[in-house]
Design an enzyme around this catalytic site. Structure first.
Site, PDB file in Angstrom:
ATOM      1  N   ARG A 255      38.387 -95.480  69.204  1.00  0.00           N
ATOM      2  CA  ARG A 255      39.448 -95.047  68.926  1.00  0.00           C
ATOM      3  C   ARG A 255      39.114 -94.411  67.422  1.00  0.00           C
ATOM      4  O   ARG A 255      38.736 -95.297  66.828  1.00  0.00           O
ATOM      5  CB  ARG A 255      41.085 -96.178  69.248  1.00  0.00           C
ATOM      6  N   LYS A 280      44.983-100.202  67.254  1.00  0.00           N
ATOM      7  CA  LYS A 280      45.955-100.498  68.285  1.00  0.00           C
ATOM      8  C   LYS A 280      46.522-101.959  69.493  1.00  0.00           C
ATOM      9  O   LYS A 280      47.588-101.750  69.126  1.00  0.00           O
ATOM     10  CB  LYS A 280      46.087 -99.202  69.290  1.00  0.00           C
ATOM     11  N   HIS A 353      39.902 -87.946  70.711  1.00  0.00           N
ATOM     12  CA  HIS A 353      40.147 -88.772  71.985  1.00  0.00           C
ATOM     13  C   HIS A 353      39.169 -88.762  73.514  1.00  0.00           C
ATOM     14  O   HIS A 353      38.903 -88.800  74.542  1.00  0.00           O
ATOM     15  CB  HIS A 353      41.210 -89.328  72.372  1.00  0.00           C
ATOM     16  N   ARG A 356      35.624 -90.060  73.681  1.00  0.00           N
ATOM     17  CA  ARG A 356      36.371 -91.260  74.676  1.00  0.00           C
ATOM     18  C   ARG A 356      36.799 -91.118  76.323  1.00  0.00           C
ATOM     19  O   ARG A 356      35.853 -91.790  77.048  1.00  0.00           O
ATOM     20  CB  ARG A 356      37.951 -91.533  73.848  1.00  0.00           C
ATOM     21  N   HIS A 379      40.690-101.778  77.175  1.00  0.00           N
ATOM     22  CA  HIS A 379      41.972-101.629  77.492  1.00  0.00           C
ATOM     23  C   HIS A 379      41.848-102.901  77.952  1.00  0.00           C
ATOM     24  O   HIS A 379      41.049-104.184  78.763  1.00  0.00           O
ATOM     25  CB  HIS A 379      41.794-100.691  78.913  1.00  0.00           C
ATOM     26  N   TYR A 388      41.822 -92.308  84.712  1.00  0.00           N
ATOM     27  CA  TYR A 388      40.244 -91.609  84.596  1.00  0.00           C
ATOM     28  C   TYR A 388      39.846 -91.248  85.548  1.00  0.00           C
ATOM     29  O   TYR A 388      39.022 -90.402  85.708  1.00  0.00           O
ATOM     30  CB  TYR A 388      39.467 -92.190  84.052  1.00  0.00           C
TER      31      TYR A 388
END
Length: 416
Positions: A255, A280, A353, A356, A379, A388
């Site tokens: 990120r 995050k 992003h 990513r 994640h 995704y």
């Protein structure tokens, strides 16, 4: 500490200039400052003044540029900065870098209550970035209330809430409307609990649905990614930095916050890994330090990075030297996408992003298991990663086979 209050303006400018050069102020950054200083010296010479202080500096700005008539113009802000540099060094023997930051301005009738609410939320432990978002939404809300003749907190009622939500929906994305409604619920709960409003309006804020699964992530093809990297000029310090951080975003999917916060301690050369605690989620993440990424980092650190003691790896190239910000990283990605001629349709993301997302797309094409992709992207569960899958479904359309026409055969009057 002895001050420089008795130093002539020429000497003060000389020592301040030396301090700025030590701080790695670029020649471009110095041009406007030097121009203001030259005009200041001329102004003081004509006036027969050989000393300098803040009052003299502000009188110069007013007499020469009519500063008070338009203090917010870019030119006048730059001139004021030149004066501040001199007054800072005069008082502290140090040139402070003053960053212009937008002050949140709640409409007057709600200012005290909204600031109390912000302080309350700050004490509850929410992050600085979340508080900044709160301030934006509440500033808009206070302005809306004032424009609709609401002059006291107790006058707020359901029509004002619904009207504001509708007005927000007319000019902003669904995600913004969703966040706005959430902030209003927290605000009204606070107002009710503090007995600042007779009703618990939190129960009456409309529910706004905003599912991440309804969005299709923006991803670029591997050919577009190669074109992006190919246009980076690695023959200069900026290009070396940009290539390294782009490669990290593309190959590792970090990120923007984690790229900007990357430190030398995160690089584990002995194990060829990058290890960090994600900003995050707060969770630890361990990723392989690929050869091409490592080589790009070494090239930048040895031949492109300013020789300063900052812990962060990626720094601004112009003064003041320091940690790179998220908007700068976004601008870098957008710049090279445009330079590479990569088409960016309306609504498609074009920041870090999206790189990513592109990594996730490439992993899916290579049949990488979903739990592995979740681990790479940092994640906490595969639910976050499942969005995704939409990238792959859309890309599969490019490879869809034509369906052959049905053969119609009549058998005894029955079509089969």
């Amino acid at each position: 500490m002895e001050t420089k209050s008795h130093m002539t303006v020429a000497d003060l400018i000389h020592v301040t200039r030396n301090e700025l050069q030590k701080s790695r102020y670029t020649e471009f950054s110095m041009q406007g400052v030097e121009r203001t200083w030259r005009n200041l010296e001329e102004y003081l010479r004509v006036k027969g003044i050989n000393i300098f202080n803040r009052e003299i500096g502000m009188s110069f700005l007013e007499d020469r540029y009519h500063y008070s008539a338009n203090p917010k113009s870019t030119a006048n802000e730059d001139r004021l900065r030149a004066i501040h540099l001199l007054t800072d060094f005069q008082a502290h023997e140090r040139a402070f870098i003053r960053r212009q930051s937008k002050q949140t301005e709640f409409a007057e009738p709600f200012q005290t209550v909204f600031r109390d609410f912000m302080d309350f939320r700050k004490l509850s432990g929410i992050s600085k970035r979340t508080l900044e978002s709160y301030a934006i939404y509440l500033e808009r809300f206070s302005e809306y209330l004032l424009n609709h003749s609401v002059n006291h907190i107790s006058e707020i009622d359901v029509p004002h809430i619904h009207g504001f939500i509708q007005a927000t929906a007319a000019t902003h994305r669904t995600a913004t409307v969703y966040c706005t409604s959430g902030v209003l619920r927290v605000l009204f709960r606070f107002l009710y609990e503090q007995r600042l409003h007779p009703k618990n309006l939190a129960l009456l804020v409309p529910s706004v649905k905003c599912s991440k699964k309804s969005k299709v992530p923006s991803a670029y093809s591997q050919e577009e990614i190669r074109n992006l990297l190919s246009v980076v000029d690695r023959g200069n310090p900026k290009g070396k930095r940009d290539y390294a951080l782009l490669l990290i975003a593309i190959r590792l999917g970090l990120r923007a916050s984690d790229i900007c916060g990357l430190t030398f301690e995160n690089l584990k050369w002995e194990s060829n890994t990058i290890e960090l605690r994600q900003e995050k989620t707060g969770a630890m993440l361990v990723l392989p330090l690929f050869n091409d990424v490592g080589e790009a980092l070494i090239d930048y650190i040895k031949y492109g990075r300013p020789p300063v003691q900052d812990r962060e790896i990626f720094l601004r190239m112009s003064a003041p030297i320091g940690r790179m910000s998220y908007p700068t990283l976004h601008s870098i990605v957008t710049h090279y996408l445009n330079k590479a001629g990569v088409p960016i349709p309306a609504g498609k993301k074009h920041g870090p992003h999206s790189l990513r997302h592109s990594l996730a797309s490439a992993l899916l094409h290579n049949n990488t298991p979903m739990p592995v992709i979740s681990e790479i992207l940092g994640h906490t569960d595969t639910e976050s990663t499942s969005v995704y899958l939409k990238i792959d479904i859309l890309n599969l359309r490019d490879y869809a086979l034509d369906v052959p026409p049905l053969q119609v055969i009549s058998m005894g009057g029955v079509v089969v």
